[in-house]
Design a protein around this motif. Structure first.
Motif, PDB file in Angstrom:
ATOM      1  N   THR A 219      18.699  41.379  11.179  1.00 20.24           N
ATOM      2  CA  THR A 219      18.080  40.552  10.140  1.00 20.24           C
ATOM      3  C   THR A 219      16.575  40.479  10.340  1.00 20.24           C
ATOM      4  O   THR A 219      15.796  40.604   9.390  1.00 20.24           O
ATOM      5  CB  THR A 219      18.685  39.141  10.155  1.00 20.24           C
ATOM      6  N   LEU A 220      16.150  40.270  11.589  1.00 15.92           N
ATOM      7  CA  LEU A 220      14.724  40.184  11.864  1.00 15.92           C
ATOM      8  C   LEU A 220      14.019  41.501  11.501  1.00 15.92           C
ATOM      9  O   LEU A 220      12.950  41.503  10.873  1.00 15.92           O
ATOM     10  CB  LEU A 220      14.496  39.842  13.335  1.00 15.92           C
ATOM     11  N   ASP A 221      14.625  42.620  11.883  1.00 14.98           N
ATOM     12  CA  ASP A 221      14.025  43.914  11.535  1.00 14.98           C
ATOM     13  C   ASP A 221      13.988  44.122  10.028  1.00 14.98           C
ATOM     14  O   ASP A 221      13.039  44.696   9.489  1.00 14.98           O
ATOM     15  CB  ASP A 221      14.797  45.054  12.206  1.00 14.98           C
ATOM     16  N   ASP A 222      15.035  43.658   9.323  1.00 13.54           N
ATOM     17  CA  ASP A 222      15.044  43.781   7.859  1.00 13.54           C
ATOM     18  C   ASP A 222      13.898  42.990   7.237  1.00 13.54           C
ATOM     19  O   ASP A 222      13.268  43.437   6.273  1.00 13.54           O
ATOM     20  CB  ASP A 222      16.379  43.302   7.299  1.00 13.54           C
ATOM     21  N   VAL A 223      13.641  41.799   7.765  1.00 12.05           N
ATOM     22  CA  VAL A 223      12.540  40.981   7.244  1.00 12.05           C
ATOM     23  C   VAL A 223      11.225  41.740   7.339  1.00 12.05           C
ATOM     24  O   VAL A 223      10.392  41.700   6.423  1.00 12.05           O
ATOM     25  CB  VAL A 223      12.465  39.641   8.006  1.00 12.05           C
ATOM     26  N   ILE A 224      11.029  42.461   8.448  1.00 11.10           N
ATOM     27  CA  ILE A 224       9.785  43.208   8.636  1.00 11.10           C
ATOM     28  C   ILE A 224       9.736  44.442   7.739  1.00 11.10           C
ATOM     29  O   ILE A 224       8.775  44.658   7.004  1.00 11.10           O
ATOM     30  CB  ILE A 224       9.630  43.626  10.113  1.00 11.10           C
ATOM     31  N   ARG A 225      10.801  45.264   7.793  1.00  4.97           N
ATOM     32  CA  ARG A 225      10.701  46.579   7.148  1.00  4.97           C
ATOM     33  C   ARG A 225      10.821  46.536   5.633  1.00  4.97           C
ATOM     34  O   ARG A 225      10.408  47.471   4.956  1.00  4.97           O
ATOM     35  CB  ARG A 225      11.732  47.533   7.740  1.00  4.97           C
ATOM     36  N   ALA A 233       1.641  49.147   6.511  1.00  2.00           N
ATOM     37  CA  ALA A 233       1.554  50.600   6.676  1.00  2.00           C
ATOM     38  C   ALA A 233       0.330  51.178   5.999  1.00  2.00           C
ATOM     39  O   ALA A 233      -0.144  52.241   6.378  1.00  2.00           O
ATOM     40  CB  ALA A 233       2.819  51.268   6.116  1.00  2.00           C
ATOM     41  N   GLN A 234      -0.207  50.487   5.008  1.00  2.00           N
ATOM     42  CA  GLN A 234      -1.338  51.084   4.291  1.00  2.00           C
ATOM     43  C   GLN A 234      -2.543  50.166   4.128  1.00  2.00           C
ATOM     44  O   GLN A 234      -3.638  50.637   3.848  1.00  2.00           O
ATOM     45  CB  GLN A 234      -0.891  51.613   2.926  1.00  2.00           C
ATOM     46  N   MET A 235      -2.400  48.863   4.367  1.00  2.05           N
ATOM     47  CA  MET A 235      -3.553  47.985   4.207  1.00  2.05           C
ATOM     48  C   MET A 235      -3.811  47.064   5.381  1.00  2.05           C
ATOM     49  O   MET A 235      -4.816  46.372   5.400  1.00  2.05           O
ATOM     50  CB  MET A 235      -3.417  47.139   2.935  1.00  2.05           C
ATOM     51  N   GLY A 236      -2.930  47.043   6.364  1.00  2.00           N
ATOM     52  CA  GLY A 236      -3.171  46.169   7.491  1.00  2.00           C
ATOM     53  C   GLY A 236      -3.049  44.698   7.125  1.00  2.00           C
ATOM     54  O   GLY A 236      -2.417  44.338   6.131  1.00  2.00           O
TER      55      GLY A 236
END
Length: 509
Positions: A219-225, A233-236
């Motif tokens: 769940t935690l990884d899903d929240v991030i990805r 990934a593209q704007m920081g």
């Protein structure tokens, strides 16, 4: 991947002390930049581990870029630190994160490396001034902290210590730039630098969320990805929050959300106790999340996803690229420019083999095969390769002339799968002062299945005047030589074919 003679980097010899996850990534990055690498690692499985990392790196590069990489550097395993570093121009230390161990190894490197060699440490948190203690030549030592996988992620944090010279920092940046990496100089040394300090804050909060049963690791990884990971990934961070501030920008964002920093949300000041129960809890959830995939399988999935993201960023900003995509685009332009002077001329007595590439994850459609517009991209890249061969390169285009495609006919004959090697050939059918008539054939896999053809008509133009113009004689001479040789070849049966020829659909009634 097409190879060319010579390396792009301003060094030709590197040494890597340590060949684990990070050291292996450095080895692959150097080798694929055409740099010879000598390695010392006492681990009994070091050669196997490095070979597996290098295989994954070559697979990833085959998907990442069609630009002609330099000829792969030579890989040599050595019996000692002294042997590995004896003639190195850059030494990268990647041993375990223990100050006493790193100091001992760096002292051996410092004693054995040539006086002008750069010495970078892959440490993720130790200050370079602490690493320099006791070295005879501390001015050449610096932190070169990369991110995993080193062969794909371009960032390197460059951190100088109290004794590091400005020349060392400048030389390190130049080498990293030449091998497609982004050397970011950190202004002041601090433990863990910048990237790991940000990651540590997120990691610490994540451990508390798992320990307190707020969520599990998946769940935690899903929240991030599925959310801010895509933005990062593209704007920081700061540019993302600038947009969140609306038309008033960053100042409004800080005014609106700044007070939240005073709220008791975070547990960052507390350190979670990683006792056996919590370790087993996290380990079990991680095992379930992996669903039986091995580390190597997960690495390949990660690499494919990263390639797709970088390729998408390369196409952003109207084709100019954005972030890591722009870095890749600029690196590829240098690779193509280098290849123009050193690549062997293809055999003119046969259709020219001008492009070798692999099917990228970004090219796969909902059917699991290469999507149709990528066929056109591959054929376009092949036309570009022919133009470079005859002298119509970046400098030629910048001077105001080029060949433009005015008509194309493409046939789809088969499918290409993820990661599959593609080869494209070109036959020059006819040439005059302004026109160039070509026929491309696309082959897939080691058995060279023919999966597509494309017939092209190109017109030489004066791009500044916005009209067609005769090509110069030095370009036409090269084209005529190829056309004369290809005139002896059999004309492909599909030349001049119209859509639906021989199998025209009946008109609706």
């Amino acid at each position: 991947m097409t190879a060319t003679v010579g390396a792009l980097a301003p060094i030709s010899r590197a040494a890597c002390v340590g060949g684990g996850v990070i050291g292996g990534g450095w080895i692959a990055r150097f080798l694929l930049a055409g740099i010879d690498v000598k390695v010392f690692d006492p681990h009994p499985a070091a050669q196997r581990i490095v070979a597996e990392v290098l295989a994954n790196a070559e697979r990833a590069y085959g998907m990442l870029t069609g630009a002609p990489l330099p000829k792969r550097g030579r890989l040599t395993f050595c019996a000692s630190v002294a042997e590995a570093v004896a003639d190195a121009q850059w030494v990268q230390e990647s041993v375990p994160e223990r100050l006493d161990l790193k100091r001992r190894v760096l002292a051996e490197i410092d004693a054995g490396a040539p006086a002008e060699a750069l010495i970078g440490s892959s440490t993720s948190g130790l200050k370079p001034s602490d690493l320099q203690a006791g070295l005879a030549h501390p001015g050449r030592l610096f932190v070169a902290h990369p991110y995993n996988p080193v062969y794909l992620l371009p960032l390197v944090e460059i951190v100088g210590g109290a004794a590091t010279t400005p020349e060392t920092i400048a030389r390190a940046k130049a080498v990293l730039d030449a091998i497609g990496m982004k050397g970011v100089v950190i202004a002041r040394e601090i433990e863990a630098f910048v990237g790991d300090r940000l990651l540590e804050a997120l990691w610490r909060e994540a451990l508390w969320l798992i320990k307190d049963d707020i969520c599990d690791v998946e769940t935690l990884d899903d929240v991030i990805r599925y959310s801010f990971g895509l933005r990062w990934a593209q704007m920081g961070l700061f540019q993302t929050y600038r947009i969140a501030g609306g038309e008033a920008g960053m100042r409004h964002f800080l005014a609106q959300f700044g007070p939240c920093l005073q709220w008791p949300w975070t547990r960052l000041t507390d350190v979670v106790d990683l006792d056996d129960a919590l370790v087993e809890k996290i380990g079990g959830q991680s095992d379930a999340q992996a669903a039986g995939l091995s580390i190597r399988e997960l690495e390949r999935i990660r690499d494919e996803n990263l390639v797709g993201i970088v390729q998408a960023l390369k196409a952003g900003q109207g084709g100019e690229g954005w972030g890591a995509g722009r870095l890749l685009k600029e690196f590829e332009q240098r690779l193509w420019a280098q290849a123009g002077g050193g690549a062997p001329a293809p055999d003119p007595t046969a259709p020219l083999e001008l492009l070798e590439i692999r099917v990228s994850p970004a090219w796969i459609d909902y059917n699991g095969h290469m999507t149709e517009h990528r066929y056109l991209q591959v054929f376009g890249d092949t036309s570009d390769a022919l133009l470079r061969l005859i002298g119509v390169d970046f400098a030629y285009v910048e001077a105001g002339h080029s060949y433009y495609t005015v008509e194309t006919h493409l046939r789809h004959l088969g499918e290409a799968r993820l990661g599959e090697a593609l080869t494209c050939t070109t036959q020059v059918l006819a040439v005059d002062d302004k026109r160039l008539h070509l026929f491309h054939r696309l082959f897939a896999g080691p058995e060279r299945r023919e999966i597509a053809t494309a017939e092209y008509m190109m017109l030489h133009v004066d791009s500044r005047a916005g009209r067609s113009a005769p090509a110069p004689e030095h370009v036409l001479a090269k084209l005529r030589a190829i056309a004369d040789a290809h005139a002896k070849l059999e004309t492909p049966a599909a030349v001049g074919r119209a859509i639906g020829q021989k199998t025209r659909l009946a008109a609706p009634v």
